[in-house]
Design a protein around this motif. Structure first.
Motif, PDB file in Angstrom:
ATOM      1  N   LEU A  18      -6.865   7.183  -4.526  1.00  0.00           N
ATOM      2  CA  LEU A  18      -5.752   7.496  -5.429  1.00  0.00           C
ATOM      3  C   LEU A  18      -4.540   8.041  -4.684  1.00  0.00           C
ATOM      4  N   LYS A  19      -4.743   8.568  -3.487  1.00  0.00           N
ATOM      5  CA  LYS A  19      -3.628   9.112  -2.699  1.00  0.00           C
ATOM      6  C   LYS A  19      -2.891   8.005  -1.937  1.00  0.00           C
ATOM      7  N   PHE A  20      -3.656   7.104  -1.348  1.00  0.00           N
ATOM      8  CA  PHE A  20      -3.095   5.992  -0.582  1.00  0.00           C
ATOM      9  C   PHE A  20      -3.725   4.711  -1.120  1.00  0.00           C
ATOM     10  N   ASN A  21      -3.093   4.105  -2.110  1.00  0.00           N
ATOM     11  CA  ASN A  21      -3.712   2.945  -2.747  1.00  0.00           C
ATOM     12  C   ASN A  21      -3.746   1.733  -1.815  1.00  0.00           C
ATOM     13  N   SER A  22      -4.398   0.691  -2.268  1.00  0.00           N
ATOM     14  CA  SER A  22      -4.615  -0.474  -1.405  1.00  0.00           C
ATOM     15  C   SER A  22      -3.325  -1.180  -1.009  1.00  0.00           C
ATOM     16  N   ASN A  23      -2.236  -0.944  -1.727  1.00  0.00           N
ATOM     17  CA  ASN A  23      -0.953  -1.528  -1.301  1.00  0.00           C
ATOM     18  C   ASN A  23      -0.541  -0.996   0.065  1.00  0.00           C
ATOM     19  N   GLY A  24      -0.915   0.232   0.363  1.00  0.00           N
ATOM     20  CA  GLY A  24      -0.624   0.807   1.682  1.00  0.00           C
ATOM     21  C   GLY A  24      -1.344   0.047   2.779  1.00  0.00           C
ATOM     22  N   ALA A  25      -2.589  -0.322   2.520  1.00  0.00           N
ATOM     23  CA  ALA A  25      -3.359  -1.099   3.498  1.00  0.00           C
ATOM     24  C   ALA A  25      -2.748  -2.481   3.685  1.00  0.00           C
ATOM     25  N   LYS A  26      -2.411  -3.106   2.572  1.00  0.00           N
ATOM     26  CA  LYS A  26      -1.845  -4.461   2.626  1.00  0.00           C
ATOM     27  C   LYS A  26      -0.481  -4.481   3.306  1.00  0.00           C
ATOM     28  N   ALA A  27       0.234  -3.372   3.261  1.00  0.00           N
ATOM     29  CA  ALA A  27       1.559  -3.307   3.892  1.00  0.00           C
ATOM     30  C   ALA A  27       1.473  -3.508   5.406  1.00  0.00           C
ATOM     31  N   LEU A  39     -11.160  -3.943   2.202  1.00  0.00           N
ATOM     32  CA  LEU A  39     -10.998  -2.963   1.134  1.00  0.00           C
ATOM     33  C   LEU A  39     -12.385  -2.674   0.584  1.00  0.00           C
ATOM     34  N   LEU A  40     -12.849  -1.456   0.816  1.00  0.00           N
ATOM     35  CA  LEU A  40     -14.197  -1.078   0.409  1.00  0.00           C
ATOM     36  C   LEU A  40     -14.203  -0.414  -0.953  1.00  0.00           C
TER      37      LEU A  40
END
Length: 68
Positions: A18-27, A39-40
């Motif tokens: 909830l703090k760093f959603n998966s959009n951060g990873a995809k960025a 994405l686990l």
């Protein structure tokens, strides 16, 4: 630096963070399109929730990249 040097990269992220959603990873993929993204089913503390799974992903990544 990432965009310029394109290091071999493994990204492991908790999809329920909830703090760093998966959009951060995809960025990261904008600068590192060849990066490997997982994405686990985990939250912010994915390393504690999915320790064995993440360890397996790391070992597999290193072996495939021929990194010792």
């Amino acid at each position: 630096m990432l965009r310029e040097h394109q290091p071999k990269t493994l990204i492991v992220w908790g999809s329920k963070d909830l703090k760093f959603n998966s959009n951060g990873a995809k960025a990261y993929l904008r600068d590192l399109p060849q990066a490997e993204l997982h994405l686990l089913d985990a939250g912010h503390f994915a390393a504690e929730e999915k320790t064995r799974e993440i360890a397996g992903l790391i070992l597999d990544f290193l072996q495939r990249q021929n990194i010792k």
